[in-house]
Write a protein that holds these residues in place. Sequence first.
Motif, PDB file in Angstrom:
ATOM      1  N   ALA A 231       0.827  -1.208   0.000  1.00  6.71           N
ATOM      2  CA  ALA A 231       0.000   0.000   0.000  1.00  6.71           C
ATOM      3  C   ALA A 231       0.862   1.258   0.000  1.00  6.71           C
ATOM      4  N   GLU A 232       1.937   1.231   0.775  1.00  5.52           N
ATOM      5  CA  GLU A 232       2.810   2.402   0.844  1.00  5.52           C
ATOM      6  C   GLU A 232       3.468   2.674  -0.505  1.00  5.52           C
ATOM      7  N   SER A 233       3.827   1.612  -1.218  1.00  8.13           N
ATOM      8  CA  SER A 233       4.454   1.786  -2.525  1.00  8.13           C
ATOM      9  C   SER A 233       3.493   2.383  -3.545  1.00  8.13           C
ATOM     10  N   ALA A 234       2.209   2.111  -3.392  1.00  5.97           N
ATOM     11  CA  ALA A 234       1.226   2.579  -4.376  1.00  5.97           C
ATOM     12  C   ALA A 234       0.484   3.837  -3.940  1.00  5.97           C
ATOM     13  N   ARG A 235       0.711   4.280  -2.721  1.00  4.42           N
ATOM     14  CA  ARG A 235      -0.117   5.362  -2.176  1.00  4.42           C
ATOM     15  C   ARG A 235      -0.008   6.656  -2.981  1.00  4.42           C
ATOM     16  N   GLU A 236       1.192   6.984  -3.468  1.00  6.90           N
ATOM     17  CA  GLU A 236       1.351   8.222  -4.226  1.00  6.90           C
ATOM     18  C   GLU A 236       0.545   8.194  -5.513  1.00  6.90           C
ATOM     19  N   ARG A 237       0.575   7.066  -6.226  1.00  5.46           N
ATOM     20  CA  ARG A 237      -0.199   6.949  -7.471  1.00  5.46           C
ATOM     21  C   ARG A 237      -1.690   7.040  -7.185  1.00  5.46           C
ATOM     22  N   TYR A 238      -2.130   6.422  -6.098  1.00  6.82           N
ATOM     23  CA  TYR A 238      -3.550   6.461  -5.750  1.00  6.82           C
ATOM     24  C   TYR A 238      -3.982   7.875  -5.381  1.00  6.82           C
ATOM     25  N   ALA A 239      -3.104   8.591  -4.686  1.00 10.02           N
ATOM     26  CA  ALA A 239      -3.450   9.961  -4.316  1.00 10.02           C
ATOM     27  C   ALA A 239      -3.573  10.837  -5.560  1.00 10.02           C
ATOM     28  N   ALA A 240      -2.681  10.631  -6.532  1.00  8.21           N
ATOM     29  CA  ALA A 240      -2.745  11.405  -7.765  1.00  8.21           C
ATOM     30  C   ALA A 240      -4.029  11.118  -8.540  1.00  8.21           C
ATOM     31  N   ALA A 241      -4.495   9.885  -8.469  1.00  6.24           N
ATOM     32  CA  ALA A 241      -5.726   9.516  -9.176  1.00  6.24           C
ATOM     33  C   ALA A 241      -6.982   9.770  -8.339  1.00  6.24           C
ATOM     34  N   ARG A 242      -6.791  10.279  -7.097  1.00 10.67           N
ATOM     35  CA  ARG A 242      -7.891  10.546  -6.168  1.00 10.67           C
ATOM     36  C   ARG A 242      -8.729   9.286  -5.898  1.00 10.67           C
ATOM     37  N   VAL A 243      -8.027   8.180  -5.680  1.00 12.51           N
ATOM     38  CA  VAL A 243      -8.652   6.909  -5.312  1.00 12.51           C
ATOM     39  C   VAL A 243      -8.158   6.525  -3.920  1.00 12.51           C
TER      40      VAL A 243
END
Length: 385
Positions: A231-243
């Motif tokens: 989750a930590e590795s993907a959190r930045e991408r998810y934040a950028a996509a607002r998911v």
Amino acid sequence: MTTREIPGRARGIAVRLIIAMALVVLAGGLTALLVAALAGPVFFHHHLIEVENSPGTTFEHAEAAFISASTLTLAVALGASALTSLAASLILARRIGATLGTMSTAAAQVAAGRFEARVARPQVGAEFDELADAFNDMATRLDHDELLRRRLMADVAHELRTPVATISATVDALEDGVQELSPQTIEVLRTQASRLTRLAADLAAVTRAETGALRLDRQPMVPQELLEVAAESARERYAAARVGLVVETSAQLPEVWVDTDRFGQVLANLLDNALRHTPAGGQVTLGASRHRNDVRLVVADTGEGIDPVHLPHVFERFYRVDTARDRDHGGSGIGLSITRALVHAHGGTITAHSAGTGTGTQFVIDLPTTTAPTDVGDRYAADLQ
């Protein structure tokens, strides 16, 4: 075993041969008994009458009559046994020969690429029925694999066409002076080259994982830690996509033996897949819980969902529920194939679940909990590059 089960071995070819031999013996015995009981006394009596006025003692005539009657009985019994043996042999030989001929013809058809060839159960014996079932299962699998191979070749060709065409058109434009070598042009070339590199790497990865050319360096890990790292590795991408991205785990779960790098790739693939198909404002949940003797990991999203008809195929190479949509998202089309191969290498299973379009999707991984790694994922001999 995918073939139909045959109860017991009572109908095996060996039993049938024993029955045939028993019939031969029975036919000879019954014939000898009937001849001895019916024809023997009559023949013996007539023989005595015929030799009544002949020279010699009564004992000599009786002995001669007995020998003649016994010879006749034995000859008839042996003849009946021989005929029965010949008939049984012909029947079995013809049925076995016809069965082998049919299977040989079907095998030749399969060898020639006609994988639709099938053979009927010959009913000669359990072994031949099992052989026919195994042959049909093999032909079905080969037929299915051939369809996958053709689709794979078509999909690879389609995947290569776009980046190659883009690179070729850009190079032509640069040579003709129509376009300048600007940062934007370099970025286009780099993007398409990266796409080709990713496709080649993914194809190599899934092939090596599926064929066993993979070494796993497994160690005990707490399931919650695995999910938190992913989750930590993907959190930045998810934040950028607002998911949204949430981790929910049960307390005191047993450790699982995993290769942290390889299993991190599994979770990363599933998180990337969920992000591609979850619109802004949606949520993806990483969960871990105990399921019987396994630890169950779940990646659930509130995104587009999958029609149930597509669920059995989502792990196949290049299978796309919506071709245009998935290519726009930039996936290579084999990320889920790699995921499944890696999960299987760990001795686990992975399944996809969805109630239909618009209802979200769940990917469920069941991993065995053991105190030491089994040889399921450690039998591989080379590293996955």
